[in-house]
Design a protein around this motif. Sequence first.
Motif, PDB file in Angstrom:
ATOM      1  N   ASP A   1      10.988  -1.122  18.057  1.00 34.99           N
ATOM      2  CA  ASP A   1      10.157  -1.329  16.864  1.00 34.99           C
ATOM      3  C   ASP A   1      10.605  -0.494  15.668  1.00 34.99           C
ATOM      4  O   ASP A   1      10.993   0.666  15.815  1.00 34.99           O
ATOM      5  CB  ASP A   1       8.701  -0.995  17.176  1.00 34.99           C
ATOM      6  N   LYS A   2      10.467  -1.114  14.473  1.00 32.90           N
ATOM      7  CA  LYS A   2      10.871  -0.435  13.255  1.00 32.90           C
ATOM      8  C   LYS A   2       9.926  -0.780  12.099  1.00 32.90           C
ATOM      9  O   LYS A   2       9.322  -1.859  12.100  1.00 32.90           O
ATOM     10  CB  LYS A   2      12.304  -0.838  12.867  1.00 32.90           C
ATOM     11  N   VAL A   3       9.823   0.131  11.127  1.00 36.73           N
ATOM     12  CA  VAL A   3       9.138  -0.124   9.861  1.00 36.73           C
ATOM     13  C   VAL A   3      10.203  -0.035   8.785  1.00 36.73           C
ATOM     14  O   VAL A   3      10.937   0.960   8.693  1.00 36.73           O
ATOM     15  CB  VAL A   3       8.019   0.902   9.595  1.00 36.73           C
TER      16      VAL A   3
ATOM     17  N   ILE B   1       6.675   7.731   4.809  1.00 36.94           N
ATOM     18  CA  ILE B   1       5.539   7.053   5.436  1.00 36.94           C
ATOM     19  C   ILE B   1       4.286   7.240   4.580  1.00 36.94           C
ATOM     20  O   ILE B   1       3.496   6.309   4.401  1.00 36.94           O
ATOM     21  CB  ILE B   1       5.286   7.592   6.863  1.00 36.94           C
TER      22      ILE B   1
ATOM     23  N   ILE C   1       1.640  -4.324   4.404  1.00 37.95           N
ATOM     24  CA  ILE C   1       2.701  -4.282   5.409  1.00 37.95           C
ATOM     25  C   ILE C   1       2.733  -5.617   6.142  1.00 37.95           C
ATOM     26  O   ILE C   1       1.716  -6.043   6.718  1.00 37.95           O
ATOM     27  CB  ILE C   1       2.487  -3.131   6.408  1.00 37.95           C
TER      28      ILE C   1
ATOM     29  N   VAL D   1       3.592  -8.077   9.178  1.00 39.16           N
ATOM     30  CA  VAL D   1       3.739  -7.954  10.640  1.00 39.16           C
ATOM     31  C   VAL D   1       3.793  -9.360  11.251  1.00 39.16           C
ATOM     32  O   VAL D   1       3.290 -10.318  10.657  1.00 39.16           O
ATOM     33  CB  VAL D   1       2.564  -7.172  11.260  1.00 39.16           C
TER      34      VAL D   1
ATOM     35  N   PRO E   1       5.026  -4.452  16.957  1.00 39.33           N
ATOM     36  CA  PRO E   1       5.326  -3.819  15.668  1.00 39.33           C
ATOM     37  C   PRO E   1       4.106  -3.263  14.947  1.00 39.33           C
ATOM     38  O   PRO E   1       4.166  -2.174  14.372  1.00 39.33           O
ATOM     39  CB  PRO E   1       5.981  -4.952  14.875  1.00 39.33           C
TER      40      PRO E   1
ATOM     41  N   ALA F   1       3.476   0.583  14.016  1.00 41.78           N
ATOM     42  CA  ALA F   1       3.208   0.959  12.629  1.00 41.78           C
ATOM     43  C   ALA F   1       1.915   1.764  12.525  1.00 41.78           C
ATOM     44  O   ALA F   1       1.853   2.782  11.817  1.00 41.78           O
ATOM     45  CB  ALA F   1       3.130  -0.288  11.751  1.00 41.78           C
TER      46      ALA F   1
ATOM     47  N   ALA G   1       6.262  -3.443   2.705  1.00 41.75           N
ATOM     48  CA  ALA G   1       7.035  -3.003   3.871  1.00 41.75           C
ATOM     49  C   ALA G   1       6.833  -4.034   4.965  1.00 41.75           C
ATOM     50  O   ALA G   1       5.912  -4.863   4.895  1.00 41.75           O
ATOM     51  CB  ALA G   1       6.573  -1.626   4.337  1.00 41.75           C
TER      52      ALA G   1
ATOM     53  N   ALA H   1       6.941  -4.459   9.448  1.00 42.23           N
ATOM     54  CA  ALA H   1       7.096  -3.876  10.777  1.00 42.23           C
ATOM     55  C   ALA H   1       7.588  -4.992  11.686  1.00 42.23           C
ATOM     56  O   ALA H   1       6.987  -6.063  11.750  1.00 42.23           O
ATOM     57  CB  ALA H   1       5.762  -3.318  11.281  1.00 42.23           C
TER      58      ALA H   1
END
Length: 342
Positions: A124-126, A137, A145, A147, A154, A158, A197, A199
């Motif tokens: 998993d990444k943001v 962050i 965000i 998703v 994710p 996050a 952003a 996730a």
Amino acid sequence: MKKLILFMLLVLMLLSIAGCGTQDKNTAEGNGPAPENADDKNFVLKVGYSGSLCEAPLHMAIEKGFFAEEGLTVDAVKLAPGTAFESISSGKTDAGFNLLANLVQPLSNGLPVKLTAGLHTGCDKVLVPNNGKIKTIEDLKGKKIGVPSLNSSPIIFAKRVLAAHGIGVTEKNMEVEFVVFSNSELPLALEKGAVDAIAANDPVASIAADQYGLNMLADSAMDAPYKDQYCCTAYVSNKLIAEHPEAAAKYTRAMMKASRWIQANPDETAKLQVEKKYVAGDAEKNAAILKTFKYTPSVQKAYDSFSIVAKELQDIGMLDKNTDINTLQKNSFQFFDDVKDE
């Protein structure tokens, strides 16, 4: 003389009947040898999979013969997105592979499975644009965000990261907005400014980073403490454990063997995954992603990771506050005597 012979025959018959009755009783009570289950010889284990990159242990257990080495016949069942838990609850599959964070809440609600081994870290990444204003962050407070779903790994990752940096993610104190897009739409939504952003998990995240010039704001494969916690785990149904416990142990051993093999052979793994059409993409790029994960399987470390993840999910409102985490942890794992960490 005839009466004596008849009497002796009668005694022998009575002794024979008594002996049979004792044998049946011992077998029924488990004191004698258990009858052989002929079905085990012809048993086919149905394993569900979605076709993701990090499912490599299942793919390699098939392609490199680790299931065959265990004497286990496997039917790999391709599942539609989001149907893994339904398929194992309904008996369509017997075993599977999923993200640890995804499993905690369903297990607390009675998902009829047991976790048997952790297989790797990472996933998993943001991400945010490289040239954007968001650098930390903390900068995500008040932002949108993207998703893939509201119960995906994710978004769980996050939320854990945001909460650790003091940003509210609970129902009563939500300081960000989560917006759902399909995996293919996530990077486009970020590029067009629909979200600030995203996730996502690999390979979607890493591919998007390369194609759209994104910055990894948080990475579960690289950032502490997440890099040392298991991402994906093997699990089996409670029914399988009850009816075919040796098959459940064989499945776990084969998946752990495959995981160790991947750690030593990521390039060949990625090549086989693409050639055999388990996953799409470029084998070289996929191999680079696999190398960021740690394929070092462990039963005990997965067990330890479970309580850490569960406590954080409870803190952010994704697990009922009245759940006894220690009890949930104990009830969620199956330890086999002949499955060992190496």
